[in-house]
Every structure is written in C-alpha cells, then in structure tokens.
Design an enzyme around this catalytic site. Structure first.
Site, PDB file in Angstrom:
ATOM      1  N   GLU A 154     -83.376 -49.127 -69.439  1.00 39.50           N
ATOM      2  CA  GLU A 154     -82.233 -49.606 -70.219  1.00 39.50           C
ATOM      3  C   GLU A 154     -81.128 -50.065 -69.287  1.00 39.50           C
ATOM      4  O   GLU A 154     -81.006 -49.581 -68.159  1.00 39.50           O
ATOM      5  CB  GLU A 154     -81.733 -48.500 -71.158  1.00 39.50           C
ATOM      6  CG  GLU A 154     -81.316 -47.194 -70.485  1.00 39.50           C
ATOM      7  CD  GLU A 154     -79.873 -47.178 -70.032  1.00 39.50           C
ATOM      8  OE1 GLU A 154     -79.121 -48.093 -70.425  1.00 39.50           O
ATOM      9  OE2 GLU A 154     -79.494 -46.266 -69.278  1.00 39.50           O
ATOM     10  N   LEU A 156     -77.679 -50.447 -70.600  1.00 40.03           N
ATOM     11  CA  LEU A 156     -76.541 -50.411 -71.517  1.00 40.03           C
ATOM     12  C   LEU A 156     -75.237 -50.116 -70.786  1.00 40.03           C
ATOM     13  O   LEU A 156     -75.183 -49.287 -69.881  1.00 40.03           O
ATOM     14  CB  LEU A 156     -76.743 -49.329 -72.586  1.00 40.03           C
ATOM     15  CG  LEU A 156     -77.983 -49.426 -73.466  1.00 40.03           C
ATOM     16  CD1 LEU A 156     -77.871 -48.416 -74.592  1.00 40.03           C
ATOM     17  CD2 LEU A 156     -78.180 -50.817 -73.997  1.00 40.03           C
ATOM     18  N   LYS A 215     -83.385 -50.261 -62.381  1.00 37.74           N
ATOM     19  CA  LYS A 215     -82.185 -49.640 -62.953  1.00 37.74           C
ATOM     20  C   LYS A 215     -81.337 -48.952 -61.884  1.00 37.74           C
ATOM     21  O   LYS A 215     -80.117 -49.167 -61.798  1.00 37.74           O
ATOM     22  CB  LYS A 215     -82.570 -48.640 -64.049  1.00 37.74           C
ATOM     23  CG  LYS A 215     -81.395 -47.842 -64.637  1.00 37.74           C
ATOM     24  CD  LYS A 215     -80.340 -48.765 -65.241  1.00 37.74           C
ATOM     25  CE  LYS A 215     -79.082 -47.996 -65.662  1.00 37.74           C
ATOM     26  NZ  LYS A 215     -79.297 -47.097 -66.776  1.00 37.74           N
ATOM     27  N   LEU A 261     -65.055 -55.845 -59.533  1.00 40.69           N
ATOM     28  CA  LEU A 261     -64.234 -55.958 -58.343  1.00 40.69           C
ATOM     29  C   LEU A 261     -62.785 -55.564 -58.661  1.00 40.69           C
ATOM     30  O   LEU A 261     -61.857 -55.992 -58.004  1.00 40.69           O
ATOM     31  CB  LEU A 261     -64.290 -57.391 -57.796  1.00 40.69           C
ATOM     32  CG  LEU A 261     -64.044 -57.572 -56.292  1.00 40.69           C
ATOM     33  CD1 LEU A 261     -65.122 -56.853 -55.492  1.00 40.69           C
ATOM     34  CD2 LEU A 261     -64.026 -59.055 -55.918  1.00 40.69           C
ATOM     35  N   CYS A 271     -73.681 -41.998 -65.707  1.00 39.99           N
ATOM     36  CA  CYS A 271     -74.733 -42.808 -65.088  1.00 39.99           C
ATOM     37  C   CYS A 271     -74.512 -43.040 -63.598  1.00 39.99           C
ATOM     38  O   CYS A 271     -75.252 -42.513 -62.768  1.00 39.99           O
ATOM     39  CB  CYS A 271     -74.867 -44.147 -65.822  1.00 39.99           C
ATOM     40  SG  CYS A 271     -75.523 -44.004 -67.485  1.00 39.99           S
TER      41      CYS A 271
END
Length: 444
Positions: A154, A156, A215, A261, A271
């Site tokens: 994923e 997301l 990922k 940035l 995550c």
C-alpha cells in the site's frame, strides 16, 4: 469473474481498503479480532479520523456489499481473494518490525482454506517475509497449491487515503515464482484493479522481494528528503540564512522538486519512523547494513528537530520553563489526521512539561488520542483556550485552522506575545505586525 474479497485487519489500512473496494462494486467482508472495532465499523462509525472515508464506509454498508466479522471461518468460506492488512509495529526495544500480527493472521486463516483462493499481502513487511509466508501457506492450507500468495504494498497517505486507494499513482504486484500461480494472481489483481488500470495507473509486476522493497524504499527516500531540508535548516540557523527561501529555490530544480521539502519539526506517525528503522534492521540481517547506514543519521536529524524546538522555546522564555505557561497548537503528527503515534508535537509538549512548564494542548481532531498517549498534559477545547495566559505559543501541527488564525485575536489570550512556528506555516510579517515575537526553525 466477480471476486468476493475479505480484508483481514480493519485498522487504518484495512478499513480504508475494505470501504473503497465495496465502493467499486465488490462484495467485501472485513475481519478483525477486535470486537469493539468491528461493532463500530458495522455501525458506520470510524474508529479514527480520515477525511472523506466515513461516507464511503456508510455507502458500502447501506448497499449490502460491505460487512464485518470476527470469524476467520466465515472469512475463509466467503472470500476468493483475502487482503492481509494487519499492522507491523516496531518491536519494543528494537528497530525490527513485529510480524506477530501477520504470522497470526496466516496461522488463523490458512488451515480453513478449503478451496482455491488468493491471499494478497498489503502490510509493510521486511523483505523476505512473503517468501516465508508462502512456505507456511503451502504447508498449512488444506487447499495446498491452490492457495496462492501475492504481495501488493500500500502507498496510502494519511489525510488522502480514499484518493490514494481509488486513484493510486502505481500498483505493484509481487508474484510467486511458479508461472501458473503467478498468472492466476496477476489475472485476479488486474481484474480487481481494472478501474484504476483503465484510468492509466501503471501496473507493475515483480517478484516478492522487489514488491516488499518498493514500499520501504519509498518511505526511506521520503524520510531522507525531509531530513535533508531539516539538516539544511540547522546550517541556515548557524549562517543566519532562511531555509524557507532555500527550499523554494531548490524546488524549481526538476531533479529535486518541492514535495516533502518543507522544513520544520520533522516526520512522525506510524509509518516513516518505524519503517526506516525496520529497513535498517533487515539490511543488517542480510549483511547489507552499510548500504543503509545513512538512515541512522536521517533518523537522528529528525529527532534533533524536536530538541531544537524545545531549546528555541526555552530561549524565548529566558532560559527556563519553570513556572511558565506554554500553549501548544497541534497533537497529531500531521494535519488531517488524529494519529499521534511518534508525534513530534506531543513529544515536544511532554518534554517541555517535564522541564517544569504548564503545557496546554489543542488539536482539531487528535484530542482523544493525545489524552490517552499523554494524560499528564492539559488540554484546551480551542486554540484560544490552549493559548490562554501562555508565555509562549508553539505551532507544532500545520492545520489550516492554525495557519489562518488571527494574530490579533490570539494576542488577547496570551500573557506574552511569543510564538514559535515549528512548521514554517505562518506569515512572519503578519504576526510581527500584530506585535508578536515570531521565531521559526531554520529562519533568522
């Protein structure tokens, strides 16, 4: 063929995937061992905040295409394709990922699979996990070789999860080495994602390991880019330069671009921090630890931004927080989310309180989670209440509500007009014109 889908794990990823797949017309059964979570989702109540997701969830429930259960037996009987969406948190006291939820899901589902099906991993896992799970599946599923595993990571972004699910920028399918199994898995995934593919979304096939690396590599790159501009902020502070102007100038270089940035307090959430640490841990296990040694500095730069924020606020108060009042605007790790996992905002707030200040926090959506994570902090019900009698105000999450604040109105609430913009989200001239002593990370 019209596939019936199950989604195992109904946290942020799973609930979003289940609701969106139902919205595309599939029959979907969401599964979770958390009975309270299942009951809330079945009632159309999201256990977390995500813009635009609740109407999608309720449409699925109203249509009858979306249901929820806590029964693996029901899921095994129902599904043609089983999406694995359970969490992979960081192990306590280690950098490595905790795969116990992934392993438990496979162990619970596999013995119940009595007909051909496809299991699709979406969880973020260390490279090599899919190959190991495929062996476990072959040994424990009664269907044997008819239970095929694919890996479909994923991508997301919290705050944009519905958009990213229904309109992804790419679809990656990690397929088994067996040609027949790979063809079966690819056919099923192309059918499930046919709407996105027809709209022009690239569909990339690979082996398991490459799909797993996509990922974590993407997250490592983003974390590196964020920490790079924050490292430049450190240099700018030493050189009396303006990191926001530096960032703007760099953004016009096509090789660099302006996304991710934005200088400020750094990244957090469930995550990026844990994924780059797990990536380093896995590289070490593979004997490639030197290849990712730079990620340790990326992580350290990110943590130093929080320390610098505390130092800057303390300096504005004459060198001590003792007996002072601090208003904190923001608790979630980013706007449009109620996620406080590894939140820079809460980390800063807790550190300042530990140094003797009275700290009051306000966030538009993350108050419940913040109270649970940091119960010793005080909480207000608005920006004004959080800033009441404050000697310094800290903007730590760049919600639109905070960016658009009236500096004159906020000035009426505080004891002293000191503000530190941890996200470089405010207009310095506007705030200084209202009599505020404005400071920001990386700016003179």
């Amino acid at each position: 063929m019209s596939y019936r889908l199950t989604v195992i794990g109904t946290g942020y990823l799973g609930a979003t995937h289940a609701a969106c797949m139902a919205d595309l017309g599939f029959e979907v059964l969401g599964l979770d061992v958390d009975e309270e979570r299942i009951a809330r989702l079945a009632a159309g109540d999201l256990p977390f905040y995500e813009p635009g997701l609740e109407p999608v969830l309720r449409r699925g429930l109203a249509s009858g295409r979306l249901r929820f259960t806590s029964s693996y037996a029901e899921a095994a009987e129902f599904g043609d394709v089983h999406f694995l969406c359970v969490g992979t948190p960081q192990k306590s006291g280690e950098y490595a990922a905790d795969l116990s939820y992934v392993d438990a899901a496979i162990a619970s589902l596999a013995p119940l699979l009595r007909r051909p099906c496809l299991i699709v991993g979406k969880s973020t896992v260390p490279v090599g996990t899919a190959a190991r799970l495929a062996v476990t599946l072959a040994k424990t599923a009664p269907a044997g070789g008819d239970a095929v595993l694919a890996w479909n990571p994923e991508f997301l972004r919290e705050g944009f999860a519905v958009q990213d699910t229904l309109h992804p920028d790419r679809i990656v399918a990690g397929l088994p080495a067996d040609q027949g199994a790979a063809e079966h898995a690819e056919k099923a995934l192309r059918e499930i994602y046919r709407t996105m593919i027809a709209a022009g979304t690239p569909f990339i096939t690979s082996d398991y390991a490459t799909a797993e690396l996509v990922k974590v590599s993407a997250n490592a790159f983003l974390a590196t880019k964020i920490s790079f501009i924050n490292a430049m902020a450190e240099v700018c502070e030493a050189a009396h330069a303006d990191v926001t102007k530096l960032s703007e100038a760099l953004s016009y270089d096509d090789r660099i671009g302006g996304k991710f940035l934005g200088p400020g307090l750094g990244f957090g959430g469930g995550c990026l921090p844990k994924d780059i640490r797990a990536f380093m841990a896995r590289a070490g296990e593979l004997g490639a630890d030197q290849a990712l040694s730079f990620l340790r500095e990326v992580d350290e730069i990110n943590i130093r931004r929080r320390i610098r924020m505390v130092d800057l606020a303390r300096k504005l108060l004459g060198g001590s927080f003792a007996g002072r009042t601090v208003g904190v605007l923001g608790a979630a790790f980013k706007p449009n989310s109620d996620d406080v996992r590894d939140s820079p905002a809460l980390d800063v707030a807790a550190s300042i309180r530990a140094q003797g200040a009275k700290v009051t926090v306000y966030d538009p959506q993350a108050m419940r989670n913040a109270r649970r994570a940091q119960p010793t902090l005080e909480y207000g019900d608005s920006a004004l209440s959080a800033a009441r009698d404050a000697h310094v105000v800290l903007l730590l999450t760049e919600w639109a509500e905070f960016r658009d604040m009236d500096p004159f109105a906020l000035a009426e609430a505080v004891a002293e007009r000191n503000i530190v913009d941890g996200r470089n989200a405010l207009d310095p001239e506007r705030w200084r014109a209202a009599g505020w002593n404005y400071r920001a990370l990386g700016r003179p």
